[in-house]
Design a protein around this motif. Structure first.
Motif, PDB file in Angstrom:
ATOM      1  N   ALA A 271       0.834  -1.201   0.000  1.00 57.43           N
ATOM      2  CA  ALA A 271       0.000   0.000   0.000  1.00 57.43           C
ATOM      3  C   ALA A 271       0.867   1.249   0.000  1.00 57.43           C
ATOM      4  CB  ALA A 271      -0.908   0.001   1.228  1.00 57.43           C
ATOM      5  N   VAL A 272       0.271   2.337  -0.522  1.00 58.95           N
ATOM      6  CA  VAL A 272       0.873   3.656  -0.413  1.00 58.95           C
ATOM      7  C   VAL A 272      -0.097   4.505   0.403  1.00 58.95           C
ATOM      8  CG1 VAL A 272      -0.123   4.371  -2.640  1.00 58.95           C
ATOM      9  CG2 VAL A 272       1.800   5.631  -1.675  1.00 58.95           C
ATOM     10  N   ALA A 273       0.438   5.221   1.390  1.00 51.24           N
ATOM     11  CA  ALA A 273      -0.406   5.983   2.317  1.00 51.24           C
ATOM     12  C   ALA A 273       0.005   7.444   2.309  1.00 51.24           C
ATOM     13  CB  ALA A 273      -0.291   5.397   3.727  1.00 51.24           C
ATOM     14  N   PHE A 274      -0.974   8.308   2.538  1.00 52.43           N
ATOM     15  CA  PHE A 274      -0.752   9.755   2.557  1.00 52.43           C
ATOM     16  C   PHE A 274      -1.296  10.338   3.859  1.00 52.43           C
ATOM     17  CE2 PHE A 274      -1.217   8.388  -1.820  1.00 52.43           C
ATOM     18  CZ  PHE A 274      -0.183   9.044  -2.487  1.00 52.43           C
ATOM     19  N   VAL A 275      -0.504  11.189   4.489  1.00 54.12           N
ATOM     20  CA  VAL A 275      -0.931  11.903   5.691  1.00 54.12           C
ATOM     21  C   VAL A 275      -0.541  13.366   5.526  1.00 54.12           C
ATOM     22  CG1 VAL A 275      -0.809  12.081   8.198  1.00 54.12           C
ATOM     23  CG2 VAL A 275      -0.542   9.832   7.098  1.00 54.12           C
ATOM     24  N   ARG A 276      -1.501  14.273   5.693  1.00 57.58           N
ATOM     25  CA  ARG A 276      -1.196  15.696   5.560  1.00 57.58           C
ATOM     26  C   ARG A 276      -0.470  16.188   6.819  1.00 57.58           C
ATOM     27  NH1 ARG A 276      -3.272  17.053   0.918  1.00 57.58           N
ATOM     28  NH2 ARG A 276      -5.235  16.130   0.179  1.00 57.58           N
ATOM     29  N   PRO A 277       0.381  17.209   6.676  1.00 59.42           N
ATOM     30  CA  PRO A 277       1.189  17.665   7.808  1.00 59.42           C
ATOM     31  C   PRO A 277       0.393  18.043   9.048  1.00 59.42           C
ATOM     32  CG  PRO A 277       2.038  18.604   5.778  1.00 59.42           C
ATOM     33  CD  PRO A 277       0.749  17.904   5.418  1.00 59.42           C
ATOM     34  N   HIS A 278      -0.832  18.565   8.869  1.00 63.70           N
ATOM     35  CA  HIS A 278      -1.603  18.995  10.036  1.00 63.70           C
ATOM     36  C   HIS A 278      -2.385  17.855  10.669  1.00 63.70           C
ATOM     37  CE1 HIS A 278      -4.548  19.263   6.718  1.00 63.70           C
ATOM     38  NE2 HIS A 278      -5.448  18.971   7.648  1.00 63.70           N
ATOM     39  N   GLU A 279      -2.246  16.633  10.136  1.00 64.92           N
ATOM     40  CA  GLU A 279      -3.027  15.502  10.634  1.00 64.92           C
ATOM     41  C   GLU A 279      -2.221  14.580  11.558  1.00 64.92           C
ATOM     42  OE1 GLU A 279      -6.233  15.080   6.978  1.00 64.92           O
ATOM     43  OE2 GLU A 279      -4.333  14.004   6.823  1.00 64.92           O
ATOM     44  N   PHE A 280      -1.126  15.090  12.085  1.00 66.30           N
ATOM     45  CA  PHE A 280      -0.325  14.322  13.046  1.00 66.30           C
ATOM     46  C   PHE A 280      -0.492  14.885  14.458  1.00 66.30           C
ATOM     47  CE2 PHE A 280       2.296  13.217   9.306  1.00 66.30           C
ATOM     48  CZ  PHE A 280       2.513  11.870   9.528  1.00 66.30           C
ATOM     49  N   ASP A 281      -0.487  14.005  15.430  1.00 59.61           N
ATOM     50  CA  ASP A 281      -0.284  14.384  16.825  1.00 59.61           C
ATOM     51  C   ASP A 281       1.168  14.053  17.178  1.00 59.61           C
ATOM     52  OD1 ASP A 281      -2.892  15.276  17.396  1.00 59.61           O
ATOM     53  OD2 ASP A 281      -3.570  13.215  17.730  1.00 59.61           O
ATOM     54  N   ILE A 282       1.805  14.970  17.917  1.00 58.96           N
ATOM     55  CA  ILE A 282       3.187  14.751  18.350  1.00 58.96           C
ATOM     56  C   ILE A 282       3.197  14.457  19.847  1.00 58.96           C
ATOM     57  CG2 ILE A 282       5.466  15.789  18.618  1.00 58.96           C
ATOM     58  CD1 ILE A 282       5.070  17.387  16.186  1.00 58.96           C
ATOM     59  N   VAL A 283       3.823  13.340  20.206  1.00 57.04           N
ATOM     60  CA  VAL A 283       3.955  12.957  21.613  1.00 57.04           C
ATOM     61  C   VAL A 283       5.436  12.997  21.972  1.00 57.04           C
ATOM     62  CG1 VAL A 283       3.527  11.185  23.342  1.00 57.04           C
ATOM     63  CG2 VAL A 283       1.923  11.477  21.422  1.00 57.04           C
ATOM     64  N   PRO A 284       5.831  13.822  22.953  1.00 52.75           N
ATOM     65  CA  PRO A 284       7.257  13.897  23.330  1.00 52.75           C
ATOM     66  C   PRO A 284       7.784  12.538  23.779  1.00 52.75           C
ATOM     67  CG  PRO A 284       6.034  15.729  24.278  1.00 52.75           C
ATOM     68  CD  PRO A 284       5.009  14.779  23.718  1.00 52.75           C
ATOM     69  N   GLY A 285       9.003  12.234  23.401  1.00 46.54           N
ATOM     70  CA  GLY A 285       9.634  10.981  23.798  1.00 46.54           C
ATOM     71  C   GLY A 285       9.219   9.839  22.882  1.00 46.54           C
ATOM     72  N   LEU A 286       9.847   8.707  23.069  1.00 46.66           N
ATOM     73  CA  LEU A 286       9.524   7.517  22.288  1.00 46.66           C
ATOM     74  C   LEU A 286       8.572   6.667  23.099  1.00 46.66           C
ATOM     75  CD1 LEU A 286      13.075   6.666  20.863  1.00 46.66           C
ATOM     76  CD2 LEU A 286      11.225   7.974  19.794  1.00 46.66           C
ATOM     77  N   ARG A 287       7.337   6.514  22.622  1.00 45.41           N
ATOM     78  CA  ARG A 287       6.311   5.771  23.347  1.00 45.41           C
ATOM     79  C   ARG A 287       6.018   4.451  22.655  1.00 45.41           C
ATOM     80  NH1 ARG A 287       3.561   9.402  26.728  1.00 45.41           N
ATOM     81  NH2 ARG A 287       5.016  11.116  27.165  1.00 45.41           N
ATOM     82  N   ALA A 288       5.814   3.432  23.434  1.00 48.07           N
ATOM     83  CA  ALA A 288       5.463   2.127  22.885  1.00 48.07           C
ATOM     84  C   ALA A 288       4.047   2.180  22.326  1.00 48.07           C
ATOM     85  CB  ALA A 288       5.568   1.061  23.971  1.00 48.07           C
ATOM     86  N   GLY A 289       3.731   1.249  21.434  1.00 52.16           N
ATOM     87  CA  GLY A 289       2.397   1.210  20.847  1.00 52.16           C
ATOM     88  C   GLY A 289       2.404   1.824  19.460  1.00 52.16           C
ATOM     89  N   THR A 290       1.230   2.155  18.969  1.00 52.55           N
ATOM     90  CA  THR A 290       1.120   2.708  17.628  1.00 52.55           C
ATOM     91  C   THR A 290       1.758   4.082  17.576  1.00 52.55           C
ATOM     92  OG1 THR A 290      -1.045   3.629  18.137  1.00 52.55           O
ATOM     93  CG2 THR A 290      -1.004   1.433  17.135  1.00 52.55           C
ATOM     94  N   GLY A 291       2.446   4.344  16.497  1.00 56.47           N
ATOM     95  CA  GLY A 291       3.127   5.610  16.326  1.00 56.47           C
ATOM     96  C   GLY A 291       4.458   5.407  15.648  1.00 56.47           C
ATOM     97  N   LEU A 292       4.966   6.484  15.082  1.00 58.49           N
ATOM     98  CA  LEU A 292       6.246   6.426  14.392  1.00 58.49           C
ATOM     99  C   LEU A 292       7.289   7.190  15.191  1.00 58.49           C
ATOM    100  CD1 LEU A 292       5.209   7.148  10.686  1.00 58.49           C
ATOM    101  CD2 LEU A 292       5.951   4.957  11.641  1.00 58.49           C
ATOM    102  N   PRO A 293       8.403   6.563  15.537  1.00 56.25           N
ATOM    103  CA  PRO A 293       9.468   7.293  16.218  1.00 56.25           C
ATOM    104  C   PRO A 293      10.179   8.208  15.223  1.00 56.25           C
ATOM    105  CG  PRO A 293      10.159   5.044  15.781  1.00 56.25           C
ATOM    106  CD  PRO A 293       8.727   5.135  15.367  1.00 56.25           C
ATOM    107  N   ALA A 294      10.518   9.403  15.665  1.00 56.06           N
ATOM    108  CA  ALA A 294      11.183  10.366  14.784  1.00 56.06           C
ATOM    109  C   ALA A 294      11.968  11.363  15.629  1.00 56.06           C
ATOM    110  CB  ALA A 294      10.161  11.097  13.911  1.00 56.06           C
ATOM    111  N   ARG A 295      12.882  12.059  14.976  1.00 59.96           N
ATOM    112  CA  ARG A 295      13.690  13.081  15.637  1.00 59.96           C
ATOM    113  C   ARG A 295      13.464  14.420  14.956  1.00 59.96           C
ATOM    114  NH1 ARG A 295      18.564  15.219  14.442  1.00 59.96           N
ATOM    115  NH2 ARG A 295      18.829  13.680  12.750  1.00 59.96           N
ATOM    116  N   ILE A 296      13.267  15.468  15.737  1.00 61.93           N
ATOM    117  CA  ILE A 296      13.041  16.803  15.186  1.00 61.93           C
ATOM    118  C   ILE A 296      14.346  17.328  14.589  1.00 61.93           C
ATOM    119  CG2 ILE A 296      12.421  19.186  15.700  1.00 61.93           C
ATOM    120  CD1 ILE A 296      10.572  18.154  17.884  1.00 61.93           C
ATOM    121  N   VAL A 297      14.283  17.683  13.304  1.00 59.89           N
ATOM    122  CA  VAL A 297      15.462  18.176  12.592  1.00 59.89           C
ATOM    123  C   VAL A 297      15.452  19.693  12.497  1.00 59.89           C
ATOM    124  CG1 VAL A 297      16.684  18.153  10.370  1.00 59.89           C
ATOM    125  CG2 VAL A 297      15.634  16.051  11.253  1.00 59.89           C
TER     126      VAL A 297
END
Length: 355
Positions: A271-297
Motif C-alpha cells: 500500500a501507499v499511504a498519505f498523511v497531511r502535515p496537520h493531521e499528526f499528533d506529536i507525543v514527546p519521547g519515544l512511546r510504545a504502541g502505535t506511532g512512528l518514532p522520529a527526531r526533530i530536525v
C-alpha cells in the motif's frame, strides 16, 4: 447554459493531450479545471470555446451539439492570462470593442453600448477609469477590465485561462475573492483553468482534477481534498507525507512499526499511504504502541503555525504542522525524540510494488 463534454479526445502528433474526457457542468456553475502543466486543461478549454476542435467526442451547449459550431456562434466569453487589451484604446473603448464589431443587424445602438459599458465598469468597480488607457492600470485592474470586455457581449459561458497567473500573490488572492463574489451576482456558467490548488479550492463550486489528459476526480473542494479518489489527487492537492508499507489485519506496517487504520483500512497487501502535515499528533519521547518514532530536525514558525521537519529511523523526512501555542506547550526543540500519531491516513493499493 449547461455544458456537456462527451468523450473528448485530442492528439497533437504522437502526444495525446486529452483521452476520453467526459464532464457535465450545470448552468450557472463555476468549475475549475485543475492539474499540472501539460495535463490538457487549456486544450479542453479551447475546445469548449471553439478555438480548437477535438479528434473525437462532442461539446453540447444546453443539449445542442456545438462541436462543429464556429467560436462566434457559441456565445462564449474568453479571458486570457495576459489581458490582451488594446493599448491604443481607452478602457471604455476596450470594453465596447466586442459590441462594436458585431454584424450590423446584431449591433446595439451607440446609446445602448455606452449604457452597457458603464454598467459593466461599475460591476467590476472600475467605472472611474473609463477614460484611462491600459498602460496606466495595474495588473489586477487590467484583468478586471479584460473580464468586463468578455462580459460585454453577454456570453452564455465564460471561460478563463489562468486569469490570475501573471499577478503577484496578494493581488491574486484579492481577485479570487472578487471573482467569486462577481459570479454569485451574475451566475453565468464559468470554467477556469488553473494549476494553483488554493485558487481552485477557494473559488469554484466543483473542481475537475486532470492528469495526463484524463479526469482523475470531479467533486467539491471539500470532497477532492478530504476524500481523494486516486493517489495522484491525494499527492497533488496540498502538502502530504508519503509512506510505502503493507496492510495486514487492519494496520499499516512501516518496517517494524504499525499504524492502525480503522475504517480507512483496505485489503491486505502492498500500500501507499498519505498523511497531511496537520493531521499528526506529536507525543514527546519515544512511546510504545502505535506511532512512528522520529527526531526533530528543524523548526520554523510561520504565522500562527509551527512547521516541523522530522527524520524517521530510516532517514525519511516527515513534515508536521501544529499550532504555535501547542508547540510551545509541548516544550520541544530541535534534536528531541518524539512519537508521531496520524489522525487520518489515506491508503491506496500500491500497484507498482505489487507488480
Amino acid at each position: 447554459m449547461s455544458i456537456s463534454i462527451r468523450h473528448i479526445s485530442k492528439r497533437f502528433g504522437a502526444f495525446k493531450a486529452l483521452d476520453d474526457v467526459s464532464i457535465d457542468i450545470p448552468s450557472g456553475e463555476l468549475v475549475a479545471l485543475l492539474g499540472p502543466s501539460g495535463c490538457g486543461k487549456t486544450t479542453l478549454l479551447r475546445i469548449i470555446a471553439g478555438l480548437d476542435y477535438a479528434d473525437h467526442g462532442q461539446i453540447l451547449l444546453d443539449g445542442d451539439d456545438a462541436s462543429a459550431r464556429h467560436v462566434r456562434d457559441r456565445r462564449v466569453g474568453f479571458v486570457f492570462q495576459h489581458y490582451a487589451l488594446f493599448r491604443h484604446m481607452s478602457i471604455a473603448e476596450n470594453v465596447a470593442f466586442g459590441l462594436r464589431v458585431k454584424p450590423r443587424r446584431e449591433r446595439p445602438t451607440e446609446a445602448e453600448i455606452r449604457r452597457r459599458v458603464r454598467r459593466l465598469l461599475e460591476l467590476v468597480q472600475l467605472d472611474w477609469l473609463a477614460d484611462h488607457y491600459p498602460p496606466q492600470l495595474s495588473g489586477g485592474q487590467r484583468q478586471r477590465i479584460a473580464l468586463a470586455r468578455a462580459l460585454a457581449v453577454e456570453p452564455k459561458v465564460l471561460l478563463l485561462d489562468e486569469p490570475f497567473g501573471a499577478l503577484d500573490a496578494k493581488v491574486r488572492k484579492e481577485l479570487r475573492r472578487w471573482l467569486r463574489q462577481l459570479h454569485d451576482e451574475i451566475h453565468v456558467t464559468s470554467v477556469f483553468v488553473t494549476h494553483d490548488q488554493e485558487e481552485a479550492l477557494e473559488v469554484s463550486d466543483r473542481v475537475v482534477v486532470i492528469n495526463n489528459g484524463k479526469v482523475e476526480q470531479i467533486g467539491t473542494s471539500e470532497s477532492v481534498y478530504d476524500r481523494p479518489a486516486t493517489p495522484f489527487v491525494a499527492n497533488f492537492l496540498g502538502s502530504v507525507n508519503l509512506f510505502h508499507g503493507r496492510i495486514e489485519q487492519g494496520s499499516l506496517h512501516l518496517g517494524e512499526h504499525a499504524l492502525a487504520l480503522g475504517e480507512n483500512g483496505g485489503s491486505d497487501g502492498n500500500a501507499v499511504a498519505f498523511v497531511r502535515p496537520h493531521e499528526f499528533d506529536i507525543v514527546p519521547g519515544l512511546r510504545a504502541g502505535t506511532g512512528l518514532p522520529a527526531r526533530i530536525v528543524r523548526v520554523a514558525a510561520v504565522g500562527p503555525s509551527t512547521q516541523i521537519e522530522l527524520s524517521r529511523v530510516d532517514g525519511e523526512l516527515i513534515e508536521v504542522t501544529i499550532d504555535r501555542d501547542r508547540f510551545q506547550m509541548l516544550g520541544l526543540a530541535e534534536g528531541d525524540q518524539v512519537s508521531l500519531r496520524p489522525r487520518n491516513i489515506r491508503v491506496f493499493q500500491d500497484d507498482a510494488r505489487a507488480a
